[in-house]
Each structure stands twice: as structure tokens, then as C-alpha cells.
Design a protein around this motif. Sequence first.
Motif, PDB file in Angstrom:
ATOM      1  N   GLU A   1     -47.275  17.260  -3.428  1.00  0.00           N
ATOM      2  CA  GLU A   1     -47.347  15.915  -4.000  1.00  0.00           C
ATOM      3  C   GLU A   1     -45.998  15.277  -4.328  1.00  0.00           C
ATOM      4  OE1 GLU A   1     -50.059  15.772  -7.320  1.00  0.00           O
ATOM      5  OE2 GLU A   1     -51.320  17.349  -6.450  1.00  0.00           O
ATOM      6  N   CYS A   2     -44.971  16.065  -4.546  1.00  0.00           N
ATOM      7  CA  CYS A   2     -43.692  15.509  -5.010  1.00  0.00           C
ATOM      8  C   CYS A   2     -42.796  15.211  -3.815  1.00  0.00           C
ATOM      9  CB  CYS A   2     -43.021  16.464  -5.984  1.00  0.00           C
ATOM     10  SG  CYS A   2     -44.030  16.798  -7.441  1.00  0.00           S
ATOM     11  N   THR A   3     -43.060  14.094  -3.166  1.00  0.00           N
ATOM     12  CA  THR A   3     -42.354  13.732  -1.932  1.00  0.00           C
ATOM     13  C   THR A   3     -41.438  12.531  -2.123  1.00  0.00           C
ATOM     14  OG1 THR A   3     -44.276  12.425  -1.238  1.00  0.00           O
ATOM     15  CG2 THR A   3     -44.143  14.696  -0.451  1.00  0.00           C
ATOM     16  N   ASP A   4     -41.064  12.253  -3.366  1.00  0.00           N
ATOM     17  CA  ASP A   4     -40.124  11.160  -3.607  1.00  0.00           C
ATOM     18  C   ASP A   4     -38.756  11.533  -3.041  1.00  0.00           C
ATOM     19  OD1 ASP A   4     -39.872   8.546  -5.470  1.00  0.00           O
ATOM     20  OD2 ASP A   4     -38.015   9.699  -5.569  1.00  0.00           O
ATOM     21  N   LEU A   5     -38.070  10.568  -2.441  1.00  0.00           N
ATOM     22  CA  LEU A   5     -36.790  10.836  -1.807  1.00  0.00           C
ATOM     23  C   LEU A   5     -35.603  10.743  -2.762  1.00  0.00           C
ATOM     24  CD1 LEU A   5     -37.253   8.912   1.571  1.00  0.00           C
ATOM     25  CD2 LEU A   5     -37.605  11.339   1.099  1.00  0.00           C
ATOM     26  N   SER A   6     -35.836  10.385  -4.009  1.00  0.00           N
ATOM     27  CA  SER A   6     -34.730  10.211  -4.957  1.00  0.00           C
ATOM     28  C   SER A   6     -34.209  11.544  -5.488  1.00  0.00           C
ATOM     29  CB  SER A   6     -35.181   9.351  -6.140  1.00  0.00           C
ATOM     30  OG  SER A   6     -36.088  10.069  -6.971  1.00  0.00           O
ATOM     31  N   GLY A   7     -35.035  12.573  -5.479  1.00  0.00           N
ATOM     32  CA  GLY A   7     -34.634  13.848  -6.040  1.00  0.00           C
ATOM     33  C   GLY A   7     -34.828  13.954  -7.537  1.00  0.00           C
ATOM     34  N   GLU A   8     -35.299  12.901  -8.192  1.00  0.00           N
ATOM     35  CA  GLU A   8     -35.460  12.918  -9.647  1.00  0.00           C
ATOM     36  C   GLU A   8     -36.733  13.669 -10.010  1.00  0.00           C
ATOM     37  OE1 GLU A   8     -35.155   9.069 -11.423  1.00  0.00           O
ATOM     38  OE2 GLU A   8     -33.599   8.420 -10.027  1.00  0.00           O
TER      39      GLU A   8
END
Length: 527
Positions: free
Chosen positions: A310-317
Motif C-alpha cells: 500500500e505504501c507506494t508514494d514516491l516522496s519517501g515520507e
Amino acid sequence: MPSKSFNRAAVAALTLGSNAVDAFWRLECPGSIGLARIDPLMDYDGVSGHVHALKGGSAFSAKSTADDLLKSKCTSCGVVQDMSAYWAPPLYFQGDDGTLTIVPEKPPFKAYYELNAGKTSDGKDQTIEAFPNGFQMIAGDNLRRNTTLSGPDPDESGFKGPYTDKTNNEREQLAIGFNCMNYGFSGGPKKEEPTLYRHHLPEKSWIDANCPDGIRLELQFPSCWNGEMDGGEDHKDHVAYPEWINGGNCPAGFDKRFPQLMYETIVATEKFIGKGGKFVLGNGDPTGYGYHGDFISAWADGALDKAVAECTDLSGEMKKCPVFKFAEDASSCAIESLPDELKDELNEGPMSSLPGGCEIQSGPERAKKGKGASGSSSGGKSKGASSPANKSKNESPAVQEESSPVVDAPESKPEGGVSAETEPKGEDKKKEHAAEKAPEPVAVAPAPEITDAPGAAPAAENAGNAVHTERYTSNGIVYENLVVKQEVTVTEGAAKAKRTPEAEHVKRHGHRHEHVKRHAHGGRRLR
């Protein structure tokens, strides 16, 4: 159709749809549970020959299992479901009089979980799996004091590769980094030091003159897996590096794929500017070639499996991952207990020798086992796949200031120092290594001018101009765009990217550059 130029965000939008877009998160650990000579992998149920900086679950011990770690009262990392253990040797300063003092860390320590996609050796797509609880591995080689790579220092900064001609041992040497930190430059384009840019620890005189904000220690772990929970005596045989070190396809026999784990620690070497002496790792290594780290996975409630999916954000935060719950007291977490023989051991200094009497060995030959080496005379022993997990204490010092962003260092000049030749053969090689002398001490100004980076060639342009970077400064903030050329077919308003081999490489590795850029600048004014 003619190729078009897009910025990184546009390319990411075109490829979004699975964890194959190389999403990642930075697990930030604002605290440390301590410093101690404990290593449950290489010195199981004993005392290690050298000291480690310990991060993660407070129940860490010389023989704890993942189940033990999951019973930790707290974690020094920011996610409460993560009781995993992360450890590596700290850095010390040894003065000209022989006195040793620890170099404080600049928190937070970061453990990157990178969802780098790839294929098996026979071309099958891989699904990234979470580390199972109890999985353990080591990256790096504690006894290495030289490099077997062609020298003087391989340069990974230009997205070079794939390293299909390299053995796993050689890829391991490419997977360590010692990057110069300088937040004070102003305006205009500057040559950066990307992740894993330099694979040895520079001479102190060069660090004094070029790195006013410290050194960033980096360690990339393998991500290709053969399905075993552990890898024998060295805890490595069950894993392998992919062809690009930080991404790409896996070698034969390692068909499973994990998140790519990377440790990142910034240390305050600037506190020792102008003082005569040298830096040395806690395992007695002044070269940096023997930098290494250990990991035991212990995540509660299936949180890591959910995060990978689920954690596929590209920001890395990490706070953009809806799966995680965040600890408020991670910086105050400490190890719960220590062996009696370590409770009063001095680990920070000043002291006349490294903890445990660990011998400083400069090489170029491999370090000798004994004090400071795995399988030391201190009573520990290396265990294989059946070995449980770990434990340790003694508060690890940290620089008490706002956590600094990791900034790509500007240009730097060769510092001389540790030989980066191939494995030495005979007296000629020994003489050649010994002939490399440290430069004369450098008079350090408050804001030293940065010269060419040591031991590394300038970043090369990618083949076919598949990617380039545009950087500019506005109001003291550094902005960076990564421009990618791709063939694009537009059908009824929907863009579908047709990746060239170069662009496929950018997809896999441009994200490494992207996350470096994000945590390097982060929208903050550079100091």
C-alpha cells in the motif's frame, strides 16, 4: 514518433500502477538504543569483538529471536510496529596522541525500504515480498581493508551498469558509500555526490577541508533472495545483489525479491576540524572498506506486508504511508539490559583503545580475526539459519540539533589516502600502497572551497542522452528537475510510455537519484 522530454513527476505518472514504480519510504530513527559489543549474528550468545551502534527494538540482545524483539518495550525508530534490529559500527576520531573519541551521529538514522522492481534471471516479473519475521542478513565485510575492484574508485554516480561482469563480492564493495556533506554552498550549478558515490573513507585532512557538515555513511543491502531465512556462517549466502546494485534483475538461483534496504547515517566529523589524527570505524577499520551492517526483521501485525502493498508514494515520507503508527518517544528508547561484562564498558571515550581492545588494522591485507573480528576470543560464535536475534546498550551520543537534510555535496578534489588498487600481490603492491601518503594538513576556512571529489570520476552522461539533471537556486532553495527522453504514444488523451532500454534503467535507478534529491534539498534553505 519524436522523443519528448518530461520531468520526473510526469514519468512517474505514466508508470504508476504497481510497486514497480520504485516507491520507497525512509524509516527514520531519531534515537539509538545504545552502543555495545553485541552481535547476535556473528557472536551469538557472547560478546562481540567490536562495538556497534544499535537501532530498533529495545529487547535486542546477543541471542534474542524475532519473537523476543516483538516484545520490546519501545523502538528507537519512528514506526511503533517495527521492532526490527538495525546495527553497524560507529565512527571514532583518534587523535595524534592515540586517544579515541566517538564521532556523534546527526539523527535521524535512516533505513530506506525501496520497492525496486526487476525480473528473475530467466525474464519473469518479480513480486516484491516483505521480509518475514526472523529473516536476517549482513551487508559488507568486516575484515576487508582494500578493494578488489579496478581503481582508483568505481563511480556509480552516472547510473552506470548493469554490473553483469561483477561477482556478488564486487557488487558488495560498490554498495558502501562515504559522502561529503556541505550545506553552505550558494547559487549556481554544483557537482553533487550521489548515493554510493565514494566507496572508501577519505583522509581526515581532506574531510576537514571539504566537508564542513560531516560525512554520510551509506550501506545498501542485497534484495534478491533464494527463500532461506539465513545464509550460513557469514549470513550472506541466501541473498544477492541485483545487476544495478540498487535495482535491476536478479541472478540465477535468487528468484524472490525483497525491498532493498539501505542504511544512512550522518556523522559530525566537523567537530574535529583542525585536530591532528584520523577517523576509524568501531571495528578497527580506518579505510572504510570494512564498513558493514546487520539486520533482523521483526514487524508486528503484518505491517510490513501491508506497507509493501500500500505504501507506494514516491516522496519517501514515511508519514504518507497509511499503514504506519508513529512513536512519540522514539528518541528516548534505550536497550533493556546488558551483559554484566558490558555494563560499565566505556564506549564513547576519551579512551586509549577501541571498546574491547579492538585492534586498528589498516591493511591492505585482510584484517586478522581475533579482537575486533567476528569469531573473536571474547566467547561469541557465529550461528547459521537457526540463530536467534540480538541485544545491547550504553547510550549512543548524537548531535543535539535539528536534523539536517542530506545534501548532495559539491565538487571535491582527490584526497590521496587509502589504496583502491586490486588485491595486493607481493612486496610491490605493499610498497605501492605504503607509498600513498596523506596530504599535508590543510588550513581550513569557515566555508572551505570544494574541489573535485576524491577517487571518483565525474558523472558520465547516460547513453543516448536518456536522462539529465537541471538544477537552479532561487531564494536560497535548490531545485532540481530530472529530464527523461521517452517515446510516447497518445491515444484519446491517455499517455502510454514506451520505454527504451535507457529509459527502463531510469525507471529503476532514476528513483534512487530522485530520493537523494528529495532528502538532499527537501524544500529547505541550505545552511
